[in-house]
Design a protein around this motif. Structure first.
Motif, PDB file in Angstrom:
ATOM      1  N   GLY A 122     -50.520  11.113  49.992  1.00  0.00           N
ATOM      2  CA  GLY A 122     -49.340  10.392  49.526  1.00  0.00           C
ATOM      3  C   GLY A 122     -49.246   9.033  50.185  1.00  0.00           C
ATOM      4  N   GLY A 123     -48.030   8.632  50.521  1.00  0.00           N
ATOM      5  CA  GLY A 123     -47.836   7.332  51.153  1.00  0.00           C
ATOM      6  C   GLY A 123     -46.883   6.478  50.354  1.00  0.00           C
ATOM      7  N   ILE A 124     -47.019   5.190  50.506  1.00  0.00           N
ATOM      8  CA  ILE A 124     -46.121   4.248  49.831  1.00  0.00           C
ATOM      9  C   ILE A 124     -46.383   4.253  48.326  1.00  0.00           C
ATOM     10  N   HIS A 125     -45.305   4.216  47.560  1.00  0.00           N
ATOM     11  CA  HIS A 125     -45.387   4.080  46.102  1.00  0.00           C
ATOM     12  C   HIS A 125     -44.446   2.964  45.696  1.00  0.00           C
ATOM     13  N   LEU A 126     -44.966   2.028  44.951  1.00  0.00           N
ATOM     14  CA  LEU A 126     -44.153   0.904  44.503  1.00  0.00           C
ATOM     15  C   LEU A 126     -43.427   1.270  43.219  1.00  0.00           C
TER      16      LEU A 126
ATOM     17  N   VAL B 265     -53.356   9.661  59.753  1.00  0.00           N
ATOM     18  CA  VAL B 265     -53.463  10.425  58.499  1.00  0.00           C
ATOM     19  C   VAL B 265     -53.297  11.912  58.790  1.00  0.00           C
ATOM     20  N   TYR B 266     -53.944  12.401  59.841  1.00  0.00           N
ATOM     21  CA  TYR B 266     -53.878  13.820  60.199  1.00  0.00           C
ATOM     22  C   TYR B 266     -52.441  14.238  60.522  1.00  0.00           C
ATOM     23  N   MET B 267     -51.722  13.397  61.261  1.00  0.00           N
ATOM     24  CA  MET B 267     -50.364  13.752  61.689  1.00  0.00           C
ATOM     25  C   MET B 267     -49.308  13.565  60.595  1.00  0.00           C
ATOM     26  N   LEU B 268     -49.417  12.519  59.796  1.00  0.00           N
ATOM     27  CA  LEU B 268     -48.352  12.201  58.842  1.00  0.00           C
ATOM     28  C   LEU B 268     -48.506  12.868  57.471  1.00  0.00           C
ATOM     29  N   ALA B 269     -49.727  13.152  57.062  1.00  0.00           N
ATOM     30  CA  ALA B 269     -49.939  13.659  55.700  1.00  0.00           C
ATOM     31  C   ALA B 269     -49.321  15.041  55.526  1.00  0.00           C
ATOM     32  N   PRO B 270     -48.707  15.277  54.382  1.00  0.00           N
ATOM     33  CA  PRO B 270     -48.460  14.373  53.260  1.00  0.00           C
ATOM     34  C   PRO B 270     -47.111  13.664  53.385  1.00  0.00           C
ATOM     35  N   VAL B 271     -47.042  12.468  52.823  1.00  0.00           N
ATOM     36  CA  VAL B 271     -45.797  11.703  52.768  1.00  0.00           C
ATOM     37  C   VAL B 271     -45.367  11.655  51.306  1.00  0.00           C
ATOM     38  N   ASP B 272     -44.198  12.224  51.041  1.00  0.00           N
ATOM     39  CA  ASP B 272     -43.713  12.227  49.654  1.00  0.00           C
ATOM     40  C   ASP B 272     -42.928  10.955  49.370  1.00  0.00           C
ATOM     41  N   ASN B 273     -42.430  10.856  48.157  1.00  0.00           N
ATOM     42  CA  ASN B 273     -41.656   9.684  47.753  1.00  0.00           C
ATOM     43  C   ASN B 273     -40.617  10.112  46.727  1.00  0.00           C
ATOM     44  N   SER B 274     -39.800   9.182  46.306  1.00  0.00           N
ATOM     45  CA  SER B 274     -38.714   9.505  45.377  1.00  0.00           C
ATOM     46  C   SER B 274     -39.234   9.990  44.025  1.00  0.00           C
TER      47      SER B 274
ATOM     48  N   LYS C 163     -42.024  11.850  43.695  1.00  0.00           N
ATOM     49  CA  LYS C 163     -42.639  13.165  43.910  1.00  0.00           C
ATOM     50  C   LYS C 163     -42.198  13.700  45.262  1.00  0.00           C
ATOM     51  N   GLU C 164     -41.033  14.354  45.270  1.00  0.00           N
ATOM     52  CA  GLU C 164     -40.554  14.970  46.497  1.00  0.00           C
ATOM     53  C   GLU C 164     -41.208  16.339  46.621  1.00  0.00           C
ATOM     54  N   LEU C 165     -41.690  16.645  47.812  1.00  0.00           N
ATOM     55  CA  LEU C 165     -42.415  17.886  48.052  1.00  0.00           C
ATOM     56  C   LEU C 165     -41.506  18.920  48.703  1.00  0.00           C
ATOM     57  N   ASP C 166     -41.612  20.175  48.234  1.00  0.00           N
ATOM     58  CA  ASP C 166     -40.912  21.241  48.940  1.00  0.00           C
ATOM     59  C   ASP C 166     -41.805  21.699  50.096  1.00  0.00           C
ATOM     60  N   GLU C 167     -41.347  22.639  50.884  1.00  0.00           N
ATOM     61  CA  GLU C 167     -42.074  23.038  52.090  1.00  0.00           C
ATOM     62  C   GLU C 167     -43.442  23.650  51.760  1.00  0.00           C
TER      63      GLU C 167
ATOM     64  N   GLY D 108     -50.707   2.864  54.513  1.00  0.00           N
ATOM     65  CA  GLY D 108     -49.851   3.301  53.408  1.00  0.00           C
ATOM     66  C   GLY D 108     -48.929   4.447  53.794  1.00  0.00           C
ATOM     67  N   LEU D 109     -49.411   5.342  54.657  1.00  0.00           N
ATOM     68  CA  LEU D 109     -48.562   6.442  55.126  1.00  0.00           C
ATOM     69  C   LEU D 109     -47.428   5.930  56.009  1.00  0.00           C
ATOM     70  N   ILE D 110     -47.742   4.987  56.884  1.00  0.00           N
ATOM     71  CA  ILE D 110     -46.712   4.407  57.742  1.00  0.00           C
ATOM     72  C   ILE D 110     -45.653   3.696  56.888  1.00  0.00           C
ATOM     73  N   LEU D 111     -46.109   2.928  55.905  1.00  0.00           N
ATOM     74  CA  LEU D 111     -45.163   2.244  55.008  1.00  0.00           C
ATOM     75  C   LEU D 111     -44.333   3.256  54.216  1.00  0.00           C
TER      76      LEU D 111
END
Length: 192
Positions: free
Chosen positions: A72-76, A118-127, A129-133, A179-182
Motif C-alpha cells: 500500500g502506501g500513499i494514494h493520490l 517496508v517490513y515494519m509499516l506494511a500494509p498501509v491502507d488509505n481512504s 481501501k481501508e483494511l480490516d484486521e 510512499g509508506l511514510i507518506l
C-alpha cells in the motif's frame, strides 16, 4: 475524456442487458481503473522507447509493482496526479539506473533502512481501501515474504553480471518506503 469513454462502455453494456443498474457504479469504477492502467502502461512503454533503457525500467518496475500491491502506501486522489507522479518515478529511476548502475555503500545502507521501513509499516491502507484486521495480517504477511524474496534476489544478483537488476530492486524498496511514510502521514492527518 476518460469519463466519456467510461460512460459509453457502461451505457453500451446497459443497452445489451449485461449490466444491471445496481452494478453500474462498480463497473464505472472498474472501467476507470482499467483505462488508467492502460494509460500508465502506455506512458511506460513510450518512456522505454524514448530512453531505450528497457532493462533498467523493468528491473525497477517488476519488484515495485509486485510488492506495491501488498504494502500500500500513499494514494493520490486525482488520477491525473497519480499518472504524472507514477510516470515521473519510473522515468527518474530508470534514468538513475542507466547512469549509476553500481550499488554503493550509501545505497546499500538506504536499502537496509528502506527494507526495515517496508517490513515494519506494511500494509498501509488509505481512504479508498481501508483494511480490516484480517486483511492487514494477510497483506502484511505476503508483503514480508515478497520483501524477503526480493532482498535475497538482490543480494544474489549483485554478485553476477545482472547487478543492475539488484539495484532496480533496491530503488523499488526505497521508493516504496518513502510512499509508506507518506501514506502513514496522510492517514494520520485524515483520520484524526
Amino acid at each position: 475524456m476518460q469519463r466519456v469513454i467510461v460512460e459509453w462502455l457502461c451505457n453500451l453494456q446497459s443497452r445489451r442487458g449485461t449490466l444491471k443498474v445496481e452494478d453500474y457504479r462498480l463497473y464505472e469504477y472498474a472501467y476507470r481503473l482499467l483505462l488508467s492502467r492502460i494509460l500508465i502502461y502506455s506512458i511506460i512503454v513510450a518512456l522505454g522507447i524514448i530512453t531505450g533503457n528497457w532493462l533498467e525500467m523493468f528491473s525497477f518496475l517488476l519488484p515495485f509493482v509486485i510488492l506495491r500491491q501488498y504494502v500500500g502506501g500513499i494514494h493520490l486522489k486525482k488520477i491525473s496526479s497519480c499518472i504524472i507522479v507514477s510516470s515521473s518515478i519510473v522515468f527518474f529511476n530508470t534514468q538513475y539506473l542507466a547512469t549509476k548502475p553500481i550499488l554503493t555503500v550509501p545505497t546499500i545502507i538506504l536499502e537496509l533502512v528502506a527494507g526495515g521501513i517496508v517490513y515494519m509499516l506494511a500494509p498501509v491502507d488509505n481512504s479508498n481501501k481501508e483494511l480490516d484486521e484480517a486483511e492487514r495480517q494477510i497483506y502484511g504477511k505476503k508483503a514480508k515474504i515478497i520483501l524477503m524474496i526480493e532482498c535475497i534476489a538482490a543480494f544474489c544478483l549483485y554478485f553476477t553480471q545482472y547487478d543492475i537488476i539488484a539495484k532496480g530492486i533496491v530503488m523499488a524498496h526505497i521508493v516504496l518506503a518513502f510512499g509508506l511514510i507518506l501514506g502513514e502521514t496522510k492517514n494520520f492527518f485524515e483520520y484524526k
